[in-house]
Design an enzyme around this catalytic site. Structure first.
Site, PDB file in Angstrom:
ATOM      1  CE  LYS A 187    -114.614 -44.594 -23.610  1.00 50.64           C
ATOM      2  NZ  LYS A 187    -115.557 -43.463 -23.450  1.00 50.64           N
ATOM      3  CB  THR A 222    -113.530 -41.550 -26.381  1.00 48.03           C
ATOM      4  OG1 THR A 222    -114.584 -41.265 -25.473  1.00 48.03           O
ATOM      5  CG2 THR A 222    -112.700 -40.313 -26.655  1.00 48.03           C
ATOM      6  CG  ASP A 223    -119.390 -45.200 -26.461  1.00 49.37           C
ATOM      7  OD1 ASP A 223    -119.101 -45.779 -25.394  1.00 49.37           O
ATOM      8  OD2 ASP A 223    -120.313 -45.566 -27.204  1.00 49.37           O
ATOM      9  CG  PHE A 230     -74.781 -49.451   0.026  1.00 50.79           C
ATOM     10  CD1 PHE A 230     -74.417 -49.280  -1.308  1.00 50.79           C
ATOM     11  CD2 PHE A 230     -75.027 -48.315   0.794  1.00 50.79           C
ATOM     12  CE1 PHE A 230     -74.315 -48.019  -1.876  1.00 50.79           C
ATOM     13  CE2 PHE A 230     -74.922 -47.045   0.239  1.00 50.79           C
ATOM     14  CZ  PHE A 230     -74.563 -46.903  -1.092  1.00 50.79           C
ATOM     15  NE  ARG A 278     -77.987 -53.216   0.589  1.00 53.51           N
ATOM     16  CZ  ARG A 278     -78.123 -52.098  -0.092  1.00 53.51           C
ATOM     17  NH1 ARG A 278     -78.479 -50.996   0.508  1.00 53.51           N
ATOM     18  NH2 ARG A 278     -77.882 -52.064  -1.398  1.00 53.51           N
ATOM     19  CB  ILE A 288     -80.000 -51.167  -6.035  1.00 56.33           C
ATOM     20  CG1 ILE A 288     -80.477 -51.575  -4.637  1.00 56.33           C
ATOM     21  CG2 ILE A 288     -81.109 -51.367  -7.045  1.00 56.33           C
ATOM     22  CD1 ILE A 288     -81.586 -50.699  -4.079  1.00 56.33           C
ATOM     23  CD  GLN A 289     -76.517 -47.386  -7.109  1.00 58.94           C
ATOM     24  OE1 GLN A 289     -76.819 -48.290  -6.337  1.00 58.94           O
ATOM     25  NE2 GLN A 289     -76.357 -46.137  -6.698  1.00 58.94           N
ATOM     26  CG  ASN A 310     -82.687 -49.173  -0.937  1.00 55.49           C
ATOM     27  OD1 ASN A 310     -83.261 -50.104  -0.379  1.00 55.49           O
ATOM     28  ND2 ASN A 310     -81.488 -48.763  -0.594  1.00 55.49           N
TER      29      ASN A 310
HETATM   30  O1  LIG Z   1     -77.871 -50.061  -3.286  1.00 52.61           O
HETATM   31  C1  LIG Z   1     -77.814 -48.900  -2.803  1.00 52.61           C
HETATM   32  N1  LIG Z   1     -77.386 -47.875  -3.584  1.00 52.61           N
HETATM   33  C2  LIG Z   1     -77.293 -46.587  -3.119  1.00 52.61           C
HETATM   34  O2  LIG Z   1     -76.887 -45.668  -3.884  1.00 52.61           O
HETATM   35  C3  LIG Z   1     -77.668 -46.356  -1.781  1.00 52.61           C
HETATM   36  N2  LIG Z   1     -77.714 -45.232  -1.015  1.00 52.61           N
HETATM   37  C4  LIG Z   1     -78.177 -45.593   0.210  1.00 52.61           C
HETATM   38  O3  LIG Z   1     -78.389 -44.804   1.173  1.00 52.61           O
HETATM   39  N3  LIG Z   1     -78.434 -46.945   0.249  1.00 52.61           N
HETATM   40  C5  LIG Z   1     -78.119 -47.433  -0.987  1.00 52.61           C
HETATM   41  N4  LIG Z   1     -78.190 -48.694  -1.512  1.00 52.61           N
END
Ligand SMILES: O=c1[nH]c(=O)c2[nH]c(=O)[nH]c2[nH]1
Length: 320
Positions: free
Chosen positions: A14, A73-74, A184, A201, A249-250, A276
């Site tokens: 459920k 399931t009820d 970046f 950015r 971001i990685q 992203n």
């Molecule tokens: O933080 C980022 N990682 C990426 O791997 C990536 N690739 C991208 O086009 N922009 C970004 N920004």
């Protein structure tokens, strides 16, 4: 889900079992520098639960239409709601463990349970205390649409006992924008590259974080003092994003994971999934803190995934 003999998967259950329990036990957690959160009254302990079962004994219900061993399931929904009244603890994981164990005890012909729940957040409204001060109401709560914790568990009958074979706690759908202070650049430039390097950015990310404890009892029993609340994980993510000027971001999610594992030695692993969603610039700001105009980015979007264990803390990297 459990694999039956011959490798077959079989389950039913459920979803969207909405359970609004009131006056569960309060949860207290240790303070961390990144957060004002130190616990929850649990006056409203509400969840959206998904529950399913599996077992060899259910095979004839699929192959022969024999319902003799099928728990409707009820009835599962009724079991979950009524057992929630009996739960004496204070964590989502504890509630899921309680329901699973009780269910496998009540229905010995079933072999395994998979259960997950999203906490449905309600925040106390702030009311005037009468003498110029304000305080959280103890009776009026506001349904929150904000991000909230969730948990998933898989339980399996092994011999005479019930074992936890998988557990995960999580915080999903975080959306954070940092208006400047991210970059970046330095990425591969070749005949396919059109993206300009960016040294400051506005970075908009979608983020989901999940974590697993070394010992699940610390999630199940909030009174052991080692519970990791989603609220503090959230505040760590905010703080790291605020403090760090990151090149990607990685690296941002690596820094978040590092801080989470360092603050919570009771965790074995933390996992991230990010998107992203950086806004498209329409009017470039003349300086980092002057007017800019942006719009929603066009698809497709980029994404990252990263898993970290305690071994990552041993490696000498420039982290705080
Ligand atoms: O933080 C980022 N990682 C990426 O791997 C990536 N690739 C991208 O086009 N922009 C970004 N920004």
């Amino acid at each position: 889900m459990l694999k039956l003999r011959g490798g077959r998967t079989l389950y039913y259950g459920k979803g969207d079992v909405l359970s609004y329990r009131t006056f569960a036990s309060p949860l207290a957690v240790s303070a961390i520098p990144e957060s004002t959160y130190t616990g929850c009254s649990n006056v409203i302990f509400a969840h959206n639960i998904k529950f399913s079962v599996s077992g060899e004994s259910l095979l004839p219900s699929f192959t022969e239409g024999d319902n003799a061993l099928v728990v409707a399931t009820d009835s599962m929904k009724n079991f979950i709601l009524r057992q929630t009244a009996e739960y004496e603890g204070n964590t989502t994981e504890g509630l899921l463990a309680f329901i699973s164990e009780k269910f496998l005890e009540r229905y010995p012909h079933l072999d395994a349970v998979e259960i997950s729940a999203d906490r449905i957040p309600f925040d106390a409204v702030v009311v005037s205390g009468g003498e110029g001060g304000f305080a959280p109401s103890e009776v009026v709560y506001r349904r929150s649409r904000n991000e909230h914790g969730s948990a998933t568990m898989k339980w399996q009958r092994i011999g005479d006992s019930t074992e936890l074979v998988f557990h995960e706690s999580a915080l999903s759908h975080i959306q954070l924008i940092k208006v400047h202070g991210s970059s970046f650049f330095g990425f591969v430039r070749d005949e396919y590259t059109t993206l300009p390097e960016s040294f400051d950015r506005p970075l908009f990310i979608f983020l989901s974080i999940s974590w697993t404890y070394e010992d699940a009892s610390n999630a199940i029993n909030g009174d052991r003092g080692r519970y990791v609340p989603a609220e503090q994980v959230h505040d760590i993510a905010h703080t790291v994003f605020h403090e760090a000027n990151t090149p990607s971001i990685q690296h941002l999610i690596y820094k978040m994971g590092h801080r989470i594992l360092k603050l919570f030695p009771q965790l074995a692993e933390v996992r991230f999934e990010s998107n992203n969603r950086t806004w498209e610039t329409v009017v470039e700001p003349a300086a980092p803190d002057s007017a800019g105009v942006y719009t929603e980015p066009r698809p497709p979007y980029g994404f990252q995934g990263f898993t970290m264990t305690r071994d990552d803390l041993q490696e000498q990297r420039s982290e705080t």
